[in-house]
Write an enzyme that holds these catalytic residues in place. Structure first.
Site, mmCIF file in Angstrom:
data_model
loop_
_atom_site.group_PDB
_atom_site.id
_atom_site.type_symbol
_atom_site.label_atom_id
_atom_site.label_comp_id
_atom_site.label_asym_id
_atom_site.label_seq_id
_atom_site.Cartn_x
_atom_site.Cartn_y
_atom_site.Cartn_z
ATOM 1 N N TYR A 98 -16.797 -19.850 12.290
ATOM 2 C CA TYR A 98 -16.736 -21.022 12.921
ATOM 3 C C TYR A 98 -16.345 -20.835 14.487
ATOM 4 C CZ TYR A 98 -16.653 -25.849 14.574
ATOM 5 O OH TYR A 98 -16.895 -26.878 15.130
ATOM 6 N N LYS A 195 -18.349 -32.489 7.712
ATOM 7 C CA LYS A 195 -19.780 -31.909 7.119
ATOM 8 C C LYS A 195 -20.079 -32.609 5.867
ATOM 9 C CE LYS A 195 -18.754 -29.867 11.059
ATOM 10 N NZ LYS A 195 -18.191 -28.541 11.082
HETATM 11 C C1 LIG Z 1 -17.089 -27.967 11.661
HETATM 12 C C2 LIG Z 1 -16.587 -26.733 11.149
HETATM 13 C C3 LIG Z 1 -15.040 -26.833 11.321
HETATM 14 C C4 LIG Z 1 -14.092 -27.440 12.353
HETATM 15 O O1 LIG Z 1 -14.066 -28.921 11.847
HETATM 16 P P1 LIG Z 1 -13.995 -30.150 12.752
HETATM 17 O O2 LIG Z 1 -13.931 -31.459 11.750
HETATM 18 O O3 LIG Z 1 -15.274 -30.034 13.638
HETATM 19 O O4 LIG Z 1 -12.844 -29.974 13.335
HETATM 20 C C5 LIG Z 1 -14.239 -25.581 10.586
HETATM 21 N N1 LIG Z 1 -15.277 -24.729 10.012
HETATM 22 C C6 LIG Z 1 -16.420 -24.735 9.707
HETATM 23 C C7 LIG Z 1 -17.257 -23.984 8.689
HETATM 24 C C8 LIG Z 1 -16.971 -25.757 10.493
HETATM 25 O O5 LIG Z 1 -18.327 -25.769 10.094
#
Ligand SMILES: *Cc1c(COP(=O)(O)O)cnc(C)c1O
Length: 378
Positions: A98, A195
């Site tokens: 990421y 997510k």
């Molecule tokens: C979005 C995401 C993050 C970061 O998370 P946030 O809630 O945006 O800080 C970390 N790892 C993965 C795989 C992600 O998709």
């Protein structure tokens, strides 16, 4: 208790004070004490809050772990884990990860003299060669964002433990419904709850789940000292979201499979990435360690940025946006959106080319999604 039931009930018994069936939003910064140091388990909401505790307990149980800690973002959760490292310590990370994790490493931890090796995680021998006496942690993200490479959690955990290194798995892309890294040998699971776990694209949040009390105490100390905690309302929204995680994940996956198969048949699509496809290089490992293939499908469109922009403009249901894992379908141009921070050479090396499009497949009706894609691809 089964997953679907735990999502609705663990940590969420009726409120003792009022009988409220759903965990209330304890919108308070502080808690009245009966006498000095005599209280009901809560003193101050940075340290602990009952709405957040309910979410902590629920997520721990869904990941089959003992302890859960929730944060104000996925990156805050990652930061808390990496804050256990000391100057001189070494960490092995995939070169494919990421974009925000990469930036956290480059901007925050490398300047503190913590060393990171960016490594090809599809090859165990290559990982094996990276271990140093100072290696304290191995960081896994699988499936990767956005090319959906699959790394073998069990094999990498065994290898890392032989070198006394902790194994952290970013499980954001599958959620515990499809993958439980602690059962595969990992020490710590981290999530962006923004997510799939919350699933409705209306909060930013993160979580850590683990079994070891000593590690839990260390991460909790970072959380309490730094204070990147979710608000009671965000904790409540996430709890509300997680109740439907199982039904959402099943629908995301069903739709994603159909989208992947549809894309494979289009003449202006060069390549499709979805771990559920038998042609996917990680398919066999995926079948071993995952109980489903997730809801993200990436593909390469014939052409480059301008062809991609035409595609994005024609979409009506899919929105051009960052993020993934919500009920609504999104399209993302990784090279200039999520992976903007990556140097171009590394981006090209891991396959984030200027014609790569990542789709987060929502739970709208599949016919509408396929119509939207069909229309945008002509
Ligand atoms: C979005 C995401 C993050 C970061 O998370 P946030 O809630 O945006 O800080 C970390 N790892 C993965 C795989 C992600 O998709």
């Amino acid at each position: 208790m089964k997953f679907e039931t735990k999502a609705i009930w663990v940590g969420q018994a009726a409120d003792e004070a009022t009988g409220a069936t759903i965990v209330p939003i304890y919108q308070t910064s502080t808690f009245t004490q009966e006498e000095v140091n005599k209280h009901k388990g809560y003193e101050y909401s940075r340290v602990g809050n009952p709405t957040r505790s309910a979410l902590d307990a629920c997520l721990a149980s869904l990941e089959e772990g003992k302890y859960g800690l929730t944060f104000s973002s996925g990156l805050a959760a990652e930061h808390a884990i990496m804050s256990m490292l000391k100057p001189g310590d070494h960490v092995i990370v995939p070169e494919d990860m990421y974009g925000g994790t990469y930036r956290l490493i480059k901007e925050i931890f490398e300047p503190f003299n913590i060393k990171f090796s960016f490594t090809d995680f599809t090859d165990l021998k290559v990982i094996g060669n990276e271990f140093l006496p100072s290696t304290k942690m191995v960081w896994i993200e699988t499936p990767t964002n956005p090319t959906l490479k699959i790394f073998d959690i069990r094999a990498i955990s065994e290898l890392s433990h032989r070198h006394d290194a902790l194994v952290v798995v970013d499980n954001t892309f599958l959620s515990p419904f499809f993958q439980k890294p602690l059962l595969l040998g990992a020490d710590i699971v981290v999530h962006s709850t923004t997510k799939y776990i919350n699933g409705h694209s209306d909060i930013i949040g993160g979580a850590v789940v683990l079994n070891d009390k000593g590690l839990y105490d260390k991460i909790h100390l970072v959380q309490k000292s730094v204070g990147a905690v979710p608000s009671p309302f965000d904790s409540w929204l996430t709890l509300r979201g997680v109740k439907t995680l199982a039904v959402r994940m099943r629908q995301h996956e069903e739709n994603a499979f159909k989208v992947a198969m549809f894309l494979q048949k289009q003449s202006n699509v060069q390549e499709v990435f979805f771990p559920g496809l038998e042609t996917h290089p990680g398919h066999e490992i995926a079948k071993k360690q995952m109980t489903g293939f997730g809801g993200v499908v990436s593909f390469k469109l014939k052409g480059g940025l301008s062809e991609c922009n035409v595609f994005f403009k024609k979409l009506k249901i899919f929105q051009l946006a960052d993020s993934l894992g919500g009920i609504e379908s999104l399209a993302n141009y990784s090279a200039m959106m999520t992976h903007d921070y990556f140097p171009k050479e590394l981006r090209e090396k891991i396959g984030v080319t200027d014609n790569l499009i990542r789709l987060s497949i929502g739970i709208e009706h599949i016919d509408d999604l396929l119509d939207d894609l069909k229309n945008a691809l002509v």
